[in-house]
Design a protein around this motif. Structure first.
Motif, PDB file in Angstrom:
ATOM      1  N   UNK A  71      20.154  48.253  13.405  1.00  0.00           N
ATOM      2  CA  UNK A  71      19.110  48.224  12.418  1.00  0.00           C
ATOM      3  C   UNK A  71      18.938  49.468  12.478  1.00  0.00           C
ATOM      4  N   UNK A  72      18.710  49.777  10.264  1.00  0.00           N
ATOM      5  CA  UNK A  72      18.217  51.070  10.613  1.00  0.00           C
ATOM      6  C   UNK A  72      16.780  51.029  10.178  1.00  0.00           C
ATOM      7  N   UNK A  73      16.538  51.706  11.213  1.00  0.00           N
ATOM      8  CA  UNK A  73      14.703  51.808  10.807  1.00  0.00           C
ATOM      9  C   UNK A  73      14.246  53.344  10.455  1.00  0.00           C
ATOM     10  N   UNK A  74      13.760  53.504   9.220  1.00  0.00           N
ATOM     11  CA  UNK A  74      13.511  54.714   8.134  1.00  0.00           C
ATOM     12  C   UNK A  74      11.802  54.649   8.132  1.00  0.00           C
ATOM     13  N   UNK A  75      10.952  56.389   8.789  1.00  0.00           N
ATOM     14  CA  UNK A  75      10.238  56.244   9.306  1.00  0.00           C
ATOM     15  C   UNK A  75       9.941  57.003   7.625  1.00  0.00           C
ATOM     16  N   UNK A  76       8.598  56.732   7.325  1.00  0.00           N
ATOM     17  CA  UNK A  76       7.952  57.453   6.208  1.00  0.00           C
ATOM     18  C   UNK A  76       6.756  57.978   7.067  1.00  0.00           C
TER      19      UNK A  76
END
Length: 460
Positions: free
Chosen positions: A33-38
């Motif tokens: 499950x892809x987790x993107x961080x801003x």
């Protein structure tokens, strides 16, 4: 027909549809499950650390692995945390927002945070955020977009750091009627007031100490003027009362006028001063306020020390509940963020979402004229005959009953241009209307013997 007839919601909002749709309902246990961080500041860095160090445990709890798919920040070259894979760093926030299964927004502020969160939701990604300012201003729009797009929006870390307050209001108490929430929801101001109380420090010295220890920003205005707590009050009121409440509906006062004398006088009365966020729903409507208040020292909120936060919730059936814990800091706040990530990831694995945020009511906002309390007002005055009589008459003319007057006869620094002593005069009222009280104080301040701005404290 309106001029937006026939346009998609994305087009009407000026948002692009040219984004990749993430994978919904990922049932293959080996598919990450892809987790993107801003953002990869204090909190973002700790979120990345926990995702990396606890990767195996998190997979067992979720049923599928979590994978950091991208980290967007302004200066990738300045990121040096050893647990962060530098190949994941980018300045392309839009790409990260639209190529994730879960977007974690930690950049703060209103823009570009709002645009990026909406793009992520429209792309099919769920969003986890700690951005209190964003939700206090645009919460209803974001909640509605998440529901329409069939994805999650979670934000436990936006209020109270590691304290689980949002989830109980959103889920545990949803079958009850919450009537009020009051809390110490800003660690910076609580630390400053606590240092003033326990060490007898002046405000400016306590503020500098808080900055030196990292509890206050270089520019602490948002904390000490009450805006940070007001953002949290708006979010809490919206959830508690199922009605849209924005930062524009919150009245706020900060703590910059609180002096060592105020603290000492409170202690003499077995009270402490705390900056409170108070939301309530009664016959006059919804009220959301932030102000410094006098709290009896036997009340649970009086024992909230240092940078800790606490919230006192009252519901019809559950009665009183108190939530207490670390209200700020990288690791505590990251703990709340990770809790949301795991919750959302479980929903993705199961092919669904959590409960949506219900804003089914549109309750009126209570006017300030509906607010009443007992007040303690401190004036700084030139020492001359007739002062007590003149001030008492103004209060009487406005119909406010005085409960007591205390005059501090200790010498104080001379005011420039005045050769006599300055004194502190404290007037304590019986229950009265707040608008009337403030009009009264304004009239007293017209006297030439009143120096500077008065301090107004509510009795809790």
């Amino acid at each position: 027909m309106g001029q937006l007839e026939g346009l998609s919601r994305q087009q009407a909002d000026g948002r692009s549809d040219d984004v990749e749709t993430p994978r919904k309902g990922i049932h293959n246990s080996t598919t990450p499950i892809r987790v993107g961080l801003l953002g990869v500041g204090t909190v973002g860095s700790q979120v990345a650390r926990i995702l990396t160090e606890q990767k195996d445990d998190l997979q067992q709890r979720i049923g599928q692995p979590l994978e950091i798919s991208g980290i967007a920040c302004l200066h990738p070259e300045e990121v040096n945390a050893p647990w962060i894979d530098k190949s994941l760093l980018t300045t392309d926030s839009k790409y990260v927002a639209t190529h994730s299964d879960i977007l974690v927004e930690l950049i703060g502020g209103l823009e570009p945070a709002r645009s990026l969160v909406l793009k992520a939701l429209d792309s099919g990604a769920s969003v986890v955020t700690a951005n209190k300012a964003l939700l206090a201003k645009y919460g209803p729009e974001i909640y509605r977009t998440a529901e329409e797009d069939g994805v999650d929006i979670y934000f436990e870390a936006a209020v109270g750091g590691a304290i689980p307050l949002i989830r109980p209001l959103r889920e545990s108490l949803v079958g009850d009627k919450v009537t009020s929430v009051l809390g110490v929801l800003n660690g910076t101001t609580n630390y400053i007031l606590d240092e003033m109380t326990t060490k007898g420090l002046d405000f400016n010295i306590a503020l500098k100490d808080a900055q030196a220890k990292g509890y206050a920003e270089a520019d602490p205005t948002g904390d000490i003027e009450g805006e940070d707590a007001a953002n949290k009050a708006a979010i809490v009121a919206s959830l508690a009362f199922h009605t849209p409440v924005s930062i524009d509906d919150v009245t706020m006062e900060g703590i910059t006028s609180i002096t060592a004398d105020d603290i000492a006088l409170a202690k003499a009365e077995h009270k402490v001063i705390k900056l409170l966020a108070v939301v309530s729903n009664d016959e006059d409507g919804v009220s959301a306020r932030v102000y410094p208040a006098l709290i009896p020292d036997d009340h649970p909120l009086a024992s909230v020390h240092g940078s800790f936060n606490a919230a006192f919730v009252h519901a019809n059936e559950a009665d009183d509940l108190m939530f207490y814990g670390r209200g700020a800091g990288g690791a505590p706040t990251a703990s709340a963020v990770l809790g949301d990530i795991v919750t959302v990831a479980r929903h993705i694995v199961q092919g669904g979402t959590g409960p949506q945020i219900s804003m089914y009511r549109n309750l009126p906002k209570a006017p300030l004229s509906a607010s009443s309390a007992e007040f303690a007002v401190r004036f700084r005055v030139c020492d001359r005959p007739g002062i007590l009589a003149a001030i008492s008459k103004v209060f009487a003319d406005h119909g406010i009953s005085i409960n007591g007057i205390n005059q501090d006869l200790r010498p104080t620094p001379h005011d420039p241009g005045y050769s006599g002593e300055l004194q502190t005069l404290r007037v304590v009222t019986h229950q009265c209307n707040e608008n009337t009280l403030r009009e009264t104080v304004d009239d007293v301040c017209k006297f030439d013997f009143v120096i500077g701005d008065p301090s107004i404290l509510r009795e809790m």
